[in-house]
Enzyme design. Sequence first.
Site, short mmCIF file in Angstrom:
data_model
loop_
_atom_site.label_atom_id
_atom_site.label_comp_id
_atom_site.label_asym_id
_atom_site.label_seq_id
_atom_site.Cartn_x
_atom_site.Cartn_y
_atom_site.Cartn_z
N LYS A 1 -0.89 -1.57 -2.15
CA LYS A 1 -2.26 -2.24 -2.47
C LYS A 1 -3.07 -2.73 -1.56
CE LYS A 1 -0.71 -1.45 -7.09
NZ LYS A 1 0.63 -1.55 -7.80
N ASP B 1 7.15 -11.18 -7.73
CA ASP B 1 6.45 -9.72 -7.39
C ASP B 1 4.89 -10.03 -6.80
OD1 ASP B 1 5.37 -7.31 -7.29
OD2 ASP B 1 5.58 -6.93 -9.73
N TRP C 1 3.16 -5.76 -15.87
CA TRP C 1 4.12 -5.56 -14.61
C TRP C 1 4.97 -6.42 -14.98
CZ3 TRP C 1 4.28 -1.26 -12.46
CH2 TRP C 1 3.26 -0.74 -12.15
C1 LIG Z 1 1.70 -1.46 -8.58
C2 LIG Z 1 2.45 -2.76 -8.87
C3 LIG Z 1 4.00 -2.32 -9.18
C4 LIG Z 1 4.69 -0.89 -9.02
O1 LIG Z 1 4.86 -0.70 -7.52
P1 LIG Z 1 5.40 0.61 -7.33
O2 LIG Z 1 5.60 0.53 -5.85
O3 LIG Z 1 4.67 1.84 -7.71
O4 LIG Z 1 6.67 0.87 -8.03
C5 LIG Z 1 4.70 -3.33 -9.31
N1 LIG Z 1 4.14 -4.69 -9.77
C6 LIG Z 1 2.91 -4.78 -9.52
C7 LIG Z 1 2.40 -6.38 -9.82
C8 LIG Z 1 2.10 -3.85 -9.14
O5 LIG Z 1 0.55 -4.14 -8.94
#
Ligand SMILES: *Cc1c(COP(=O)(O)O)cnc(C)c1O
Length: 362
Positions: free
Chosen positions: A197, A173, A103
């Site tokens: 999540k 993030d 990521w």
């Molecule tokens: C799932 C995830 C993303 C992507 O998220 P989307 O909402 O599908 O764009 C980005 N960073 C991390 C750490 C993730 O777990």
Amino acid sequence: MAKRAYNFNPGPAALPLEVLQQAQEEFVDFQGIGMSIMEISHRSKQYEQVNDEAQSLVKELLGVPAGYQVLFLQGGASTQFAMIPMNFLPQGKAAGYVLTGSWADKAYTEAKGIGETYVAATGEAGGFRSIPAVSDIEARPGSAYVHLTSNETIAGSQFAAYPDTGSVPLIGDFSSDIMCRPVDVSKFSLLYAGAQKNLGPSGVTLVIVSDELLGQASKGVPTMLRYDTHSKTKSLYNTPPVYSVYIMNLVLKWIKGKGGLEGMEQFNRDKTKLIYDAIDGSGGFYQGLVDANSRSLMNITFALGSEELEKKFIQESEKEGFVGLKGHRDVGHMRASTYNAVPYESCKALADFMNEFRQRNG
Ligand SMILES: *Cc1c(COP(=O)(O)O)cnc(C)c1O
């Protein structure tokens, strides 16, 4: 009552049963208006109340200090990968990226296409088995910002502490670990998380941004991709994902009812300990894929001795009602995602299954 799976899906992921049940109750008639929340204006007083309440709960739960804006955006965390450099990486400055896995790499790749970047630290040499030490993270003076990925969902690693980048803005993030434990928001100038999540369903992305950083945004960015468009309108510039925000609000109330982020952290530690103990106590039958000091509270990755045994593990676990234990296609092996809403009972059942499977196959 409906049969519920032992849901270890990596995302979208488990939601609290209580939240689903309340949503079900309110589904066709929200607060006695004879319509669902999806069938009314986003400018109605009912929706505005949901939007306001969700914003205040985010502030309350995370202890967001004054001088920050809470935004509900669309496009997922992946859109943030582009919006951040579009707004905050001007010509003549460079942005540092901490590389911890897939990521972080996606965020970095996106920024490279927009402006100048540098690697602030990387765990690549160790195969991303651990998060770089905070003291090894380089925040070059005069940088636009430093970006890190709090929890690497695919590798199964998580920052235990965050760097102090001084006058360089820090951006995080938090898509897969937002609200899994308390965090000092004041260390960050911006943090973001796709909701699907740890906070609710897909469709809404939480962004918390400081006024100071907002004031430095580049000009000439298209309206929908500017943060100030959304900060000036309480995230109601255009039609928001009303149902996603509504469910997120219910999840936020649920987190508050569980003792807030201190409560969530204890809950998550108790849950994950069951599974990490099953790995560590297996005499090498299960092998953790991340070094102990970088282990995640949210995604537990592990391998078995052979591909054949892993296949068997997956097949038998599915028969027992476990869902989502197959590792990401990029790394293979196993991954159990133990997000906030995953019940203790699911983790207990998985630990028991792991111990029993080892006895039969070890
Ligand atoms: C799932 C995830 C993303 C992507 O998220 P989307 O909402 O599908 O764009 C980005 N960073 C991390 C750490 C993730 O777990």
